[in-house]
Write a protein that holds these residues in place. Sequence first.
Motif, PDB file in Angstrom:
ATOM      1  N   LYS A 163       0.856  -1.188   0.000  1.00 15.80           N
ATOM      2  CA  LYS A 163       0.000   0.000   0.000  1.00 15.80           C
ATOM      3  C   LYS A 163       0.889   1.233   0.000  1.00 15.80           C
ATOM      4  N   VAL A 164       0.911   1.902  -1.116  1.00 19.89           N
ATOM      5  CA  VAL A 164       1.673   3.142  -1.233  1.00 19.89           C
ATOM      6  C   VAL A 164       0.818   4.173  -1.952  1.00 19.89           C
ATOM      7  N   ASN A 165       1.165   5.409  -1.819  1.00 16.53           N
ATOM      8  CA  ASN A 165       0.497   6.479  -2.546  1.00 16.53           C
ATOM      9  C   ASN A 165       1.057   6.487  -3.970  1.00 16.53           C
ATOM     10  N   GLU A 166       0.324   5.836  -4.881  1.00 14.36           N
ATOM     11  CA  GLU A 166       0.827   5.685  -6.252  1.00 14.36           C
ATOM     12  C   GLU A 166       0.993   7.033  -6.945  1.00 14.36           C
ATOM     13  N   SER A 167       0.132   7.986  -6.603  1.00 15.40           N
ATOM     14  CA  SER A 167       0.233   9.322  -7.189  1.00 15.40           C
ATOM     15  C   SER A 167       1.572   9.962  -6.820  1.00 15.40           C
ATOM     16  N   TYR A 168       1.976   9.773  -5.574  1.00 17.08           N
ATOM     17  CA  TYR A 168       3.248  10.325  -5.110  1.00 17.08           C
ATOM     18  C   TYR A 168       4.424   9.554  -5.713  1.00 17.08           C
ATOM     19  N   ILE A 169       4.338   8.231  -5.702  1.00 18.35           N
ATOM     20  CA  ILE A 169       5.420   7.384  -6.209  1.00 18.35           C
ATOM     21  C   ILE A 169       5.615   7.586  -7.714  1.00 18.35           C
ATOM     22  N   SER A 170       4.522   7.904  -8.430  1.00 19.84           N
ATOM     23  CA  SER A 170       4.585   7.983  -9.896  1.00 19.84           C
ATOM     24  C   SER A 170       5.599   9.025 -10.391  1.00 19.84           C
ATOM     25  N   GLN A 171       5.855  10.035  -9.579  1.00 16.36           N
ATOM     26  CA  GLN A 171       6.817  11.065 -10.011  1.00 16.36           C
ATOM     27  C   GLN A 171       8.244  10.534 -10.076  1.00 16.36           C
ATOM     28  N   PHE A 172       8.478   9.373  -9.441  1.00  9.74           N
ATOM     29  CA  PHE A 172       9.824   8.800  -9.416  1.00  9.74           C
ATOM     30  C   PHE A 172      10.007   7.669 -10.434  1.00  9.74           C
ATOM     31  N   ILE A 173       8.904   7.199 -11.042  1.00  6.02           N
ATOM     32  CA  ILE A 173       9.016   6.072 -11.981  1.00  6.02           C
ATOM     33  C   ILE A 173       8.856   6.549 -13.420  1.00  6.02           C
ATOM     34  N   VAL A 185      -9.671  -5.957 -18.726  1.00  3.95           N
ATOM     35  CA  VAL A 185      -9.054  -4.637 -18.622  1.00  3.95           C
ATOM     36  C   VAL A 185      -8.449  -4.485 -17.230  1.00  3.95           C
ATOM     37  N   PRO A 186      -7.135  -4.559 -17.116  1.00  5.20           N
ATOM     38  CA  PRO A 186      -6.517  -4.361 -15.799  1.00  5.20           C
ATOM     39  C   PRO A 186      -6.637  -2.907 -15.366  1.00  5.20           C
ATOM     40  N   PHE A 187      -6.863  -2.691 -14.080  1.00  9.51           N
ATOM     41  CA  PHE A 187      -7.039  -1.322 -13.607  1.00  9.51           C
ATOM     42  C   PHE A 187      -5.758  -0.509 -13.742  1.00  9.51           C
ATOM     43  N   THR A 188      -4.629  -1.202 -13.946  1.00  8.36           N
ATOM     44  CA  THR A 188      -3.358  -0.517 -14.190  1.00  8.36           C
ATOM     45  C   THR A 188      -3.476   0.462 -15.359  1.00  8.36           C
ATOM     46  N   VAL A 189      -4.301   0.128 -16.356  1.00  8.15           N
ATOM     47  CA  VAL A 189      -4.475   1.015 -17.514  1.00  8.15           C
ATOM     48  C   VAL A 189      -4.986   2.374 -17.055  1.00  8.15           C
ATOM     49  N   TYR A 190      -5.928   2.361 -16.114  1.00  7.22           N
ATOM     50  CA  TYR A 190      -6.482   3.614 -15.602  1.00  7.22           C
ATOM     51  C   TYR A 190      -5.463   4.354 -14.734  1.00  7.22           C
ATOM     52  N   ASN A 191      -4.774   3.611 -13.878  1.00  6.52           N
ATOM     53  CA  ASN A 191      -3.724   4.234 -13.070  1.00  6.52           C
ATOM     54  C   ASN A 191      -2.721   4.951 -13.969  1.00  6.52           C
ATOM     55  N   ALA A 192      -2.251   4.238 -14.987  1.00  7.00           N
ATOM     56  CA  ALA A 192      -1.222   4.786 -15.876  1.00  7.00           C
ATOM     57  C   ALA A 192      -1.729   6.015 -16.631  1.00  7.00           C
ATOM     58  N   ALA A 193      -2.929   5.916 -17.193  1.00  6.51           N
ATOM     59  CA  ALA A 193      -3.465   7.025 -17.984  1.00  6.51           C
ATOM     60  C   ALA A 193      -3.729   8.255 -17.128  1.00  6.51           C
ATOM     61  N   TYR A 194      -4.329   8.059 -15.951  1.00  9.67           N
ATOM     62  CA  TYR A 194      -4.642   9.201 -15.090  1.00  9.67           C
ATOM     63  C   TYR A 194      -3.387   9.822 -14.484  1.00  9.67           C
ATOM     64  N   LEU A 195      -2.338   9.001 -14.289  1.00 12.12           N
ATOM     65  CA  LEU A 195      -1.079   9.529 -13.754  1.00 12.12           C
ATOM     66  C   LEU A 195      -0.089   9.900 -14.862  1.00 12.12           C
ATOM     67  N   LYS A 196      -0.547   9.709 -16.117  1.00  9.78           N
ATOM     68  CA  LYS A 196       0.243  10.081 -17.296  1.00  9.78           C
ATOM     69  C   LYS A 196       1.608   9.392 -17.344  1.00  9.78           C
ATOM     70  N   LYS A 197       1.561   8.063 -17.185  1.00  4.81           N
ATOM     71  CA  LYS A 197       2.752   7.228 -17.290  1.00  4.81           C
ATOM     72  C   LYS A 197       2.512   6.147 -18.345  1.00  4.81           C
ATOM     73  N   PRO A 198       3.514   5.868 -19.207  1.00  2.31           N
ATOM     74  CA  PRO A 198       3.330   4.841 -20.236  1.00  2.31           C
ATOM     75  C   PRO A 198       3.349   3.432 -19.648  1.00  2.31           C
TER      76      PRO A 198
END
Length: 349
Positions: free
Chosen positions: A247-257, A269-282
């Motif tokens: 359990k981590v704050n993916e929004s916060y972690i996303s700036q480092f990945i 449809v894995p929910f990862t697709v939504y995480n990635a698109a909303y956090l603007k990560k490929p």
Amino acid sequence: MYALIQDDDTKSQNLAKEMPEIELYRVNGSTNKIPLLLIKQIIKRRKKPKAVILRYLNDSTSFIKSIIRFITNLVTVFLSKLLGVRLIWICHNVDKESKEYFPYLVRLRRKIVTKFSDKILVTDKLLIKHAAKILKVNEAKIDFITFGNPSINQNHNTNDLGQEIIEFIQKNNNENTLFGLSIGNPNKKVLQPFYTIDLIEKAIKFGVDLKIILGGPLSDFIKKHDMDTYKKLIDNPNVLFLDGKVKVNESYISQFIDFYWRVYDDYSVPFTVYNAAYLKKPILTMGKGFLSEMVFEYELGSILENNMSNVVNAIKNLEKDRTRSYDQFTETHNWSIGAKQLYKIIISE
């Protein structure tokens, strides 16, 4: 107006919030309660629901419990038809359920629900043609809904796991290093743990430095399928292996990945697709299952050949500016659109 929907989870809650015209009565706990709750709600409200919405048809490890699930599915279908209530199936997993221990029973349940549903809803419009072929029904019987903005945990940016991820990144953050994130639960359809070492080694051969953060309750699952892979993952310095619930704050972690690393071999449809698109990560994936089709059609990332021969080009392609693609995806894939689609199907005659 009201409708019964299986499961009181994030997805049903968000759809309910965006659909004030009709109450979605969420059946919490065992799906075996659906027939009793259907009757109870009719008596209590003195009116029938507009629809009964089934979702996952997962199996149980117990044969007796699997039989009970089969029977309650039959009763639910029978009551819906007897009472003239629309039966809708949100088919999250088009080709197979995530948990199948007694495949014959699961296949039989799926056939019955497929045959007697008034409408089958898949979780992306691109899945409609696949569902028609796999479920052997006319496309007219199938429609789609979407999900939306993920409920990203905002309370764990400084917990031990979050700090461990950040420290791993900071320690290895060389000029040409790329970091991939892969956090999730184990499942037969989830393949990226078994391709992680191959990806890293192929990339190294071409001078590309990849680090993968692999998290979730994965140890027992990987050991059961491939002990050699497990040993390589925990021993490889390019892998941060976080075993257990992460359990981590993916929004916060996303700036480092730099990217999400996911490989599925099924039609869901894995929910990862939504995480990635909303956090603007490929997303970096492989040419397997439906995820690769989504990534290609919506321009959400890169697709590796199954032998990873294009690893350099695929990784270089991750650097492309996809802001427009992410925005288009979130504009056409959100809870409001999903709720409108579901409402339309519920009130259809």
